[in-house]
Scaffold this active site. Structure first.
Site, PDB file in Angstrom:
ATOM      1  N   ASP A  42     -25.709  31.815  38.849  1.00  0.00           N
ATOM      2  CA  ASP A  42     -26.136  31.973  37.764  1.00  0.00           C
ATOM      3  C   ASP A  42     -25.954  31.369  36.545  1.00  0.00           C
ATOM      4  OD1 ASP A  42     -27.446  33.286  35.333  1.00  0.00           O
ATOM      5  OD2 ASP A  42     -26.924  35.009  35.280  1.00  0.00           O
ATOM      6  N   HIS A  43     -25.992  30.343  35.635  1.00  0.00           N
ATOM      7  CA  HIS A  43     -25.287  29.484  34.971  1.00  0.00           C
ATOM      8  C   HIS A  43     -24.399  28.826  35.306  1.00  0.00           C
ATOM      9  CE1 HIS A  43     -26.797  31.351  31.131  1.00  0.00           C
ATOM     10  NE2 HIS A  43     -27.342  32.634  31.919  1.00  0.00           N
TER      11      HIS A  43
ATOM     12  N   ASP B  22     -27.082  24.696  34.156  1.00  0.00           N
ATOM     13  CA  ASP B  22     -27.388  25.556  32.367  1.00  0.00           C
ATOM     14  C   ASP B  22     -26.485  23.785  31.378  1.00  0.00           C
ATOM     15  OD1 ASP B  22     -27.257  26.396  29.994  1.00  0.00           O
ATOM     16  OD2 ASP B  22     -25.661  27.861  30.030  1.00  0.00           O
TER      17      ASP B  22
ATOM     18  N   GLU C 160     -32.120  25.217  31.261  1.00  0.00           N
ATOM     19  CA  GLU C 160     -32.697  25.720  30.878  1.00  0.00           C
ATOM     20  C   GLU C 160     -32.687  25.217  29.368  1.00  0.00           C
ATOM     21  OE1 GLU C 160     -30.261  29.740  29.674  1.00  0.00           O
ATOM     22  OE2 GLU C 160     -29.911  29.369  27.239  1.00  0.00           O
TER      23      GLU C 160
ATOM     24  N   HIS D 289     -26.532  37.136  25.697  1.00  0.00           N
ATOM     25  CA  HIS D 289     -26.266  37.709  26.301  1.00  0.00           C
ATOM     26  C   HIS D 289     -25.472  39.154  26.473  1.00  0.00           C
ATOM     27  CE1 HIS D 289     -27.058  33.801  28.089  1.00  0.00           C
ATOM     28  NE2 HIS D 289     -27.776  34.629  29.566  1.00  0.00           N
TER      29      HIS D 289
ATOM     30  N   HIS E 119     -33.093  35.123  30.020  1.00  0.00           N
ATOM     31  CA  HIS E 119     -31.936  36.297  30.310  1.00  0.00           C
ATOM     32  C   HIS E 119     -31.471  36.834  29.349  1.00  0.00           C
ATOM     33  CE1 HIS E 119     -29.790  32.528  32.420  1.00  0.00           C
ATOM     34  NE2 HIS E 119     -31.425  32.852  32.541  1.00  0.00           N
TER      35      HIS E 119
ATOM     36  N   ASN F 106     -33.107  38.110  34.136  1.00  0.00           N
ATOM     37  CA  ASN F 106     -32.105  38.236  34.226  1.00  0.00           C
ATOM     38  C   ASN F 106     -31.090  40.007  33.229  1.00  0.00           C
ATOM     39  OD1 ASN F 106     -32.162  36.023  35.344  1.00  0.00           O
ATOM     40  ND2 ASN F 106     -30.478  34.246  34.420  1.00  0.00           N
ATOM     41  N   VAL F 107     -30.782  40.508  33.774  1.00  0.00           N
ATOM     42  CA  VAL F 107     -29.948  41.859  33.739  1.00  0.00           C
ATOM     43  C   VAL F 107     -28.879  41.602  34.532  1.00  0.00           C
ATOM     44  CG1 VAL F 107     -30.264  43.870  33.227  1.00  0.00           C
ATOM     45  CG2 VAL F 107     -32.493  42.818  33.320  1.00  0.00           C
TER      46      VAL F 107
ATOM     47  N   THR G  34     -25.296  43.044  31.680  1.00  0.00           N
ATOM     48  CA  THR G  34     -24.212  43.927  30.946  1.00  0.00           C
ATOM     49  C   THR G  34     -24.673  45.541  30.620  1.00  0.00           C
ATOM     50  OG1 THR G  34     -23.700  41.979  29.865  1.00  0.00           O
ATOM     51  CG2 THR G  34     -23.641  44.302  28.290  1.00  0.00           C
TER      52      THR G  34
HETATM   53  P1  13P Z   1     -27.538  40.738  30.030  1.00  0.00           P
HETATM   54  O1  13P Z   1     -25.887  40.094  30.392  1.00  0.00           O
HETATM   55  O2  13P Z   1     -27.622  40.414  28.375  1.00  0.00           O
HETATM   56  O3  13P Z   1     -28.437  41.325  30.875  1.00  0.00           O
HETATM   57  O4  13P Z   1     -27.821  38.950  29.777  1.00  0.00           O
HETATM   58  C1  13P Z   1     -27.356  38.765  31.764  1.00  0.00           C
HETATM   59  C2  13P Z   1     -27.339  36.988  31.745  1.00  0.00           C
HETATM   60  O5  13P Z   1     -29.271  37.006  30.900  1.00  0.00           O
HETATM   61  C3  13P Z   1     -27.266  36.156  32.868  1.00  0.00           C
HETATM   62  O6  13P Z   1     -27.476  35.479  33.092  1.00  0.00           O
END
Ligand code: 13P
Length: 284
Positions: free
Chosen positions: A82-83, A104, A134, A180, A208, A230-231, A233
């Site tokens: 991711d990223h 990214d 992205e 994010h 995201h 994407n989730v 946090t």
């Molecule tokens: P959040 O942590 O805001 O849910 O975002 C996750 C994310 O987009 C990871 O690429």
């Protein structure tokens, strides 16, 4: 089952009007909870390892653990960088067995983002790996009032067709008002912009910054063309909060807390899989 690229599941989600989910992990308890949710819900989904974490010494062994654990699962599981910060990092992830990578280049000038993403796609596709890029830049929730709420970084719909044609990416992350981390104030998603992007390209779009959005926002974004969400946090905040609460009991053990982390991830990931319409999509 062996780790499997998300590519086909993503295409099915795009055609079927639902979304696959990516959850970021940093440890085994979170990962275990996620995998249990994927199996319980029989949902196509990705485990994500964030590019920053990927540079830590244990990233390779964690990826190996996920590969071994996923092989025991009764549903296919995908593992995405991711990223990904660079071409080199994406190639390293592929060499570690990641099935999918996000490159990214969202902070780069458009031409440079296109050139880098196209290079990642060429190399990744040769190895059967699916690539996300992205366009526009999804900022951080902590800066939301000064950035996302001011439409800064939003995806330019006029650049989308060229970006997709010249990179050949499999899916595209778009900046439409999410961010994010924890939002400063309330998030607003520009659904008209999302529809305008969707009208120009027929590929799965990615949202995201899922933490902190309402059920209605998720549903309408998916209806307007989002096929991957994407989730991260919210999962960690909820697990930490429950663990803090449990730790008030002087007799709580390490094992109780570890179990609580697993069950929290299982429950929260299951919630999102249901909400995104992904549950029950794996029928074999
Ligand atoms: P959040 O942590 O805001 O849910 O975002 C996750 C994310 O987009 C990871 O690429």
């Amino acid at each position: 089952m062996a780790l499997t690229s998300i590519k086909d599941a993503l295409r099915n989600a795009h055609a079927g009007g639902y979304a696959v989910a990516l959850f970021d992990t940093f440890d085994m308890h979170a990962t275990e909870g996620m995998l249990q949710a994927f199996e319980e819900k029989r949902a196509p989904a990705l485990i994500g390892i964030y590019g920053g974490f990927f540079e830590q010494a244990n990233a390779r062994s964690h990826a190996a653990y996920i590969r071994e654990r996923a092989a025991m699962a009764t549903v296919p599981v995908s593992l995405m960088l991711d990223h990904g910060a660079s071409f080199e990092q994406c190639m390293k992830a592929i060499s570690y067995g990641f099935t999918d990578v996000m490159y990214d280049g969202s902070r780069l000038p458009l031409d440079e983002n296109i050139a880098q993403a196209a290079a990642v796609v060429r190399a990744a596709h040769a190895m059967g790996v699916c690539v996300e890029a992205e366009l526009g830049h999804v900022g951080s929730g902590a800066e939301y009032q000064a950035y996302g709420a001011q439409r800064k970084g939003f995806t330019d719909p006029d650049a989308v067709a060229r970006f997709v044609a010249e990179t050949d990416v499999d899916c595209l992350a778009v900046a439409i008002g999410t961010a994010h981390g924890v939002y400063q104030g309330d998030p607003h998603i520009d659904l008209d912009l999302l529809r305008a992007i969707r009208a120009r390209v027929d590929i799965p779009l990615v949202m995201h910054g899922g933490s902190g959005l309402s059920e209605e926002q998720f549903r309408s974004a998916i209806q307007a063309g989002i096929a991957k969400v994407n989730v991260a946090t919210e999962l960690f905040i909820t697990a930490a909060s429950r663990m803090r609460e449990a730790a008030r009991d002087a007799d709580v053990s390490y094992f109780d807390l570890a179990r609580l982390a697993v069950t929290t991830f299982r429950e929260r990931c299951g919630y999102y899989l249901d909400l995104f319409g992904a549950s029950g999509r794996i029928v074999y």
